[in-house]
Design a protein around this motif. Sequence first.
Motif, PDB file in Angstrom:
ATOM      1  N   VAL A 189       0.850  -1.198   0.000  1.00 42.54           N
ATOM      2  CA  VAL A 189       0.000   0.000   0.000  1.00 42.54           C
ATOM      3  C   VAL A 189       0.887   1.249   0.000  1.00 42.54           C
ATOM      4  O   VAL A 189       0.645   2.212  -0.738  1.00 42.54           O
ATOM      5  N   TYR A 235       2.389   1.791  -3.240  1.00 43.53           N
ATOM      6  CA  TYR A 235       1.406   2.359  -4.165  1.00 43.53           C
ATOM      7  C   TYR A 235       1.239   3.848  -3.915  1.00 43.53           C
ATOM      8  O   TYR A 235       1.063   4.643  -4.828  1.00 43.53           O
ATOM      9  N   SER A 237       1.669   6.531  -6.725  1.00 43.09           N
ATOM     10  CA  SER A 237       0.605   7.433  -7.183  1.00 43.09           C
ATOM     11  C   SER A 237       0.990   8.883  -6.953  1.00 43.09           C
ATOM     12  O   SER A 237       0.659   9.773  -7.725  1.00 43.09           O
ATOM     13  N   PHE A 291       1.935  -0.849 -12.211  1.00 41.19           N
ATOM     14  CA  PHE A 291       2.205  -1.167 -10.829  1.00 41.19           C
ATOM     15  C   PHE A 291       1.901  -2.648 -10.605  1.00 41.19           C
ATOM     16  O   PHE A 291       0.762  -3.093 -10.706  1.00 41.19           O
ATOM     17  N   ILE A 314       1.780  -6.170  -8.520  1.00 42.20           N
ATOM     18  CA  ILE A 314       1.599  -6.639  -7.145  1.00 42.20           C
ATOM     19  C   ILE A 314       1.784  -8.144  -7.109  1.00 42.20           C
ATOM     20  O   ILE A 314       1.461  -8.826  -8.069  1.00 42.20           O
ATOM     21  N   THR A 369       0.950 -11.845  -6.646  1.00 43.03           N
ATOM     22  CA  THR A 369      -0.365 -12.469  -6.849  1.00 43.03           C
ATOM     23  C   THR A 369      -0.961 -13.052  -5.576  1.00 43.03           C
ATOM     24  O   THR A 369      -2.168 -13.029  -5.370  1.00 43.03           O
ATOM     25  N   ALA A 402      -2.959 -10.592  -3.879  1.00 41.53           N
ATOM     26  CA  ALA A 402      -3.935  -9.862  -4.692  1.00 41.53           C
ATOM     27  C   ALA A 402      -5.307  -9.826  -4.047  1.00 41.53           C
ATOM     28  O   ALA A 402      -5.964  -8.784  -3.992  1.00 41.53           O
ATOM     29  N   LEU A 403      -5.684 -10.956  -3.508  1.00 44.35           N
ATOM     30  CA  LEU A 403      -7.042 -11.030  -2.944  1.00 44.35           C
ATOM     31  C   LEU A 403      -7.176 -10.118  -1.717  1.00 44.35           C
ATOM     32  O   LEU A 403      -8.128  -9.338  -1.597  1.00 44.35           O
ATOM     33  N   LEU A 440      -5.294  -7.741  -0.915  1.00 44.31           N
ATOM     34  CA  LEU A 440      -5.058  -6.364  -1.357  1.00 44.31           C
ATOM     35  C   LEU A 440      -6.330  -5.744  -1.900  1.00 44.31           C
ATOM     36  O   LEU A 440      -6.608  -4.570  -1.685  1.00 44.31           O
ATOM     37  N   LEU A 441      -7.062  -6.576  -2.585  1.00 46.16           N
ATOM     38  CA  LEU A 441      -8.349  -6.111  -3.094  1.00 46.16           C
ATOM     39  C   LEU A 441      -9.228  -5.578  -1.967  1.00 46.16           C
ATOM     40  O   LEU A 441      -9.821  -4.499  -2.040  1.00 46.16           O
ATOM     41  N   VAL A 442      -9.264  -6.395  -0.929  1.00 44.91           N
ATOM     42  CA  VAL A 442     -10.111  -6.025   0.208  1.00 44.91           C
ATOM     43  C   VAL A 442      -9.606  -4.736   0.835  1.00 44.91           C
ATOM     44  O   VAL A 442     -10.361  -3.778   1.115  1.00 44.91           O
ATOM     45  N   ALA A 493      -7.577  -2.457  -0.320  1.00 46.46           N
ATOM     46  CA  ALA A 493      -7.638  -1.301  -1.205  1.00 46.46           C
ATOM     47  C   ALA A 493      -9.045  -0.707  -1.215  1.00 46.46           C
ATOM     48  O   ALA A 493      -9.224   0.513  -1.253  1.00 46.46           O
ATOM     49  N   ASP A 494      -9.955  -1.585  -1.162  1.00 43.82           N
ATOM     50  CA  ASP A 494     -11.338  -1.101  -1.091  1.00 43.82           C
ATOM     51  C   ASP A 494     -11.586  -0.376   0.224  1.00 43.82           C
ATOM     52  O   ASP A 494     -12.291   0.648   0.276  1.00 43.82           O
ATOM     53  N   LEU A 512      -8.552   3.354  -2.156  1.00 45.03           N
ATOM     54  CA  LEU A 512      -7.446   3.782  -3.028  1.00 45.03           C
ATOM     55  C   LEU A 512      -7.684   3.387  -4.486  1.00 45.03           C
ATOM     56  O   LEU A 512      -8.263   2.374  -4.750  1.00 45.03           O
TER      57      LEU A 512
END
Lengths: 352, 96
Positions: free
Chosen positions: B55, B58, B62, B77, B79, B81, B84-85, B87-89, B91-92, B96
């Motif tokens: 994060v 990132y 950014s 960018f 990340i 793998t 990834a999952l 990170l998805l959570v 990031a939400d 971001l």
Amino acid sequence: MVQSLSLIALAACFQQASSITDVGATPYHLILPVLRRLNAKQLSLLEENSPDLTPDSDDLWALLIEKDFPDRPQSTRRNLLQAKPMRMPNKELYMQYSKDRENFLEGSAQRLRRITQKLQREKSKNSIVPINGFIAEPVIRRRTLAVPRPVKPASKYSNNSIMGKAFKDVQNRLLMFGPSKRHDPYAAFNTNRIVQRPKIGQRPPAQRPVPSPVPSTSVASSNSESSNLQKQWSVPPGHGIYLLPPPPSISTLTSSNMKKCDSRESCRSPTESSATRPVPDTAYTREVRKRKAQSPLLESRRRTQRPKRLGLPGNRSLSPKNQSEGVDHQNKRDSLAELSTYPKSIRSSIFN
Amino acid sequence: MSLDYVTLISSDNHRFVVLKDVALISPVLRNSEEFREGETGQIILDIDAEILEVVVEYLHYSHKYKDQVDASVVPEFKIPTQLALELLVKADFLDL
């Protein structure tokens, strides 16, 4: 502009969608785009591992049904009218459909096997197989008639040709008239009987003794008689006349000769008849002769006289004489009675 | 641009020190400034250190390219793998 981290992460998840086995605490709405890409097997596995997805993922199952079973109804009445509310009706439906399909496939494999076997059997029926030996066919016994039907001699001519027709015609006539000796048109010129006529201007040929017409086996008493007759009929010198043999006296006709003497041969002496061309002695001719001996009617008729053609009730047109009904009833009856005495085969040949 | 730094503390007590401006790209972190965190300068996040590291990476990325108009110049960018999952959570969460 930089991409948002969420999107980047999502893209990464997309790429690895097939290898996701567990989403853990990921909320449904975030992972939804990824889940949409999964097939039924993966989805069911995911649901197993992370049950948090479950009630919401039913929509995914609906999508899957639409994708995999496009020709089936999306939601059946069975789903809607369940007594116990199903937590995931679409998933259940999907499972039902997939099970049906499996069963069908299994059945189709069996069916295919059966069909191929049947085809094989059909093929083998028609296939050519070498035989080592064979069982002889059962001999079909034909009923032999008491009176064997006369077998027409095989003609080398086809039945439809003129020769064939003539042949057939002759055969038919033979049945009526018996096996005749071939009519020899030159029989009259037979030198056995006559003295040769000298040609004009020539001297008469040397006198040859006229051969005795009477056979040597005849009775001694008759011999003298015949010799007397002979003298009576002796040829004067210088003339050649046609000499006919004296008619055979009754005494000369022995019992043995009597049998052989038919109406046709009455004009000839027994020796003459034997001198001419002999009748072929086949079974057929023997039969005919036998039948003739049996039926006196045939004998009595003269050779030139044909058997009466009778008009049977249906065949009026055949005999023009019997036009009117009243006439010849009696005759008809008699003739019919006569007919019945004929042997069957000849009867049939007359009317054919 | 002040030279203030904020410390982002992961769930396993890893400290990530970033410039305030960089940290405030995330609206969530920006909002947290108004609270006690604004005074202490430390933001405690329930995020694993590995993920927080990404994060932070990132954030810097950014911040560097936020004024860049030409998209082809900006590198992708990447990340890992396996993260990834999650990170998805996260990031939400961080929006971001």
